[in-house]
Design a protein around this motif. Structure first.
Motif, PDB file in Angstrom:
ATOM      1  N   LEU A  81     -16.126  -4.599  20.925  1.00  0.00           N
ATOM      2  CA  LEU A  81     -14.722  -4.782  21.268  1.00  0.00           C
ATOM      3  C   LEU A  81     -14.617  -5.949  22.235  1.00  0.00           C
ATOM      4  N   TYR A 104     -13.896   5.427  25.261  1.00  0.00           N
ATOM      5  CA  TYR A 104     -13.423   4.115  24.813  1.00  0.00           C
ATOM      6  C   TYR A 104     -12.374   3.552  25.766  1.00  0.00           C
ATOM      7  N   LEU A 134      -2.724 -10.791  26.983  1.00  0.00           N
ATOM      8  CA  LEU A 134      -3.945 -10.011  26.747  1.00  0.00           C
ATOM      9  C   LEU A 134      -4.088  -9.745  25.264  1.00  0.00           C
ATOM     10  N   ASP A 135      -5.310  -9.926  24.760  1.00  0.00           N
ATOM     11  CA  ASP A 135      -5.589  -9.649  23.349  1.00  0.00           C
ATOM     12  C   ASP A 135      -6.824  -8.771  23.233  1.00  0.00           C
ATOM     13  N   TYR A 136      -6.823  -7.894  22.246  1.00  0.00           N
ATOM     14  CA  TYR A 136      -7.954  -7.010  21.962  1.00  0.00           C
ATOM     15  C   TYR A 136      -8.382  -7.233  20.527  1.00  0.00           C
ATOM     16  N   GLU A 137      -9.679  -7.392  20.305  1.00  0.00           N
ATOM     17  CA  GLU A 137     -10.205  -7.621  18.960  1.00  0.00           C
ATOM     18  C   GLU A 137     -11.446  -6.768  18.726  1.00  0.00           C
ATOM     19  N   ARG A 141     -11.219  -5.207  30.358  1.00  0.00           N
ATOM     20  CA  ARG A 141      -9.999  -5.887  30.781  1.00  0.00           C
ATOM     21  C   ARG A 141     -10.124  -6.376  32.218  1.00  0.00           C
ATOM     22  N   GLU A 188     -12.858 -13.688  29.187  1.00  0.00           N
ATOM     23  CA  GLU A 188     -13.247 -12.876  28.031  1.00  0.00           C
ATOM     24  C   GLU A 188     -14.281 -11.838  28.457  1.00  0.00           C
ATOM     25  N   LEU A 191     -12.631  -0.056  27.588  1.00  0.00           N
ATOM     26  CA  LEU A 191     -11.601  -1.090  27.465  1.00  0.00           C
ATOM     27  C   LEU A 191     -11.048  -1.488  28.823  1.00  0.00           C
ATOM     28  N   VAL A 212     -12.028  -8.224  24.780  1.00  0.00           N
ATOM     29  CA  VAL A 212     -10.769  -8.390  25.483  1.00  0.00           C
ATOM     30  C   VAL A 212     -10.710  -9.842  25.922  1.00  0.00           C
ATOM     31  N   SER A 213      -9.654 -10.539  25.571  1.00  0.00           N
ATOM     32  CA  SER A 213      -9.490 -11.908  26.029  1.00  0.00           C
ATOM     33  C   SER A 213      -8.116 -12.026  26.699  1.00  0.00           C
TER      34      SER A 213
END
Length: 105
Positions: A94, A50, A82-85, A58, A24, A54, A96-97
């Protein structure tokens, strides 16, 4: 270490499954970046600031997952997701997991 979103690696059968590994990274969106991003949103185009943030998040998350897999004795991570929240008050951060399965091929 081999890292892939696929669940199999052609020509390399999995000999052992070692478990789920994760990574994460959370980045803050500071006021200056928000101002630049809002200007870009008005005039169009991409927000390179941005995008760079990101990409860095990542990379950090992937390296963390790779390290955890290595600690288990893995030589590959398969099935990576990969997930972005957006998090925090006023969506100021922001996240990234990443997750995958540590394996020995």
């Amino acid at each position: 270490m081999l890292m892939t979103t696929t669940t199999v690696v052609e020509g390399k059968p999995v000999s052992r499954y070692l478990g789920v590994v994760t990574g994460e990274a959370i980045i803050g969106a500071n006021v200056f970046r928000d101002l630049l991003a809002s200007v870009r949103d008005v005039v169009g185009g991409r927000s390179a600031t941005y995008e760079k943030g990101l990409a860095e998040a990542r990379t950090v998350a992937m390296k963390e997952m790779e390290q955890r897999a290595g600690e288990l004795g893995a030589n590959a991570v398969i099935g990576i997701d990969l997930d972005y929240e957006v998090l925090g008050q006023n969506n100021g951060m922001l996240m990234v997991s990443v997750s995958g399965t540590a394996v020995v091929c």
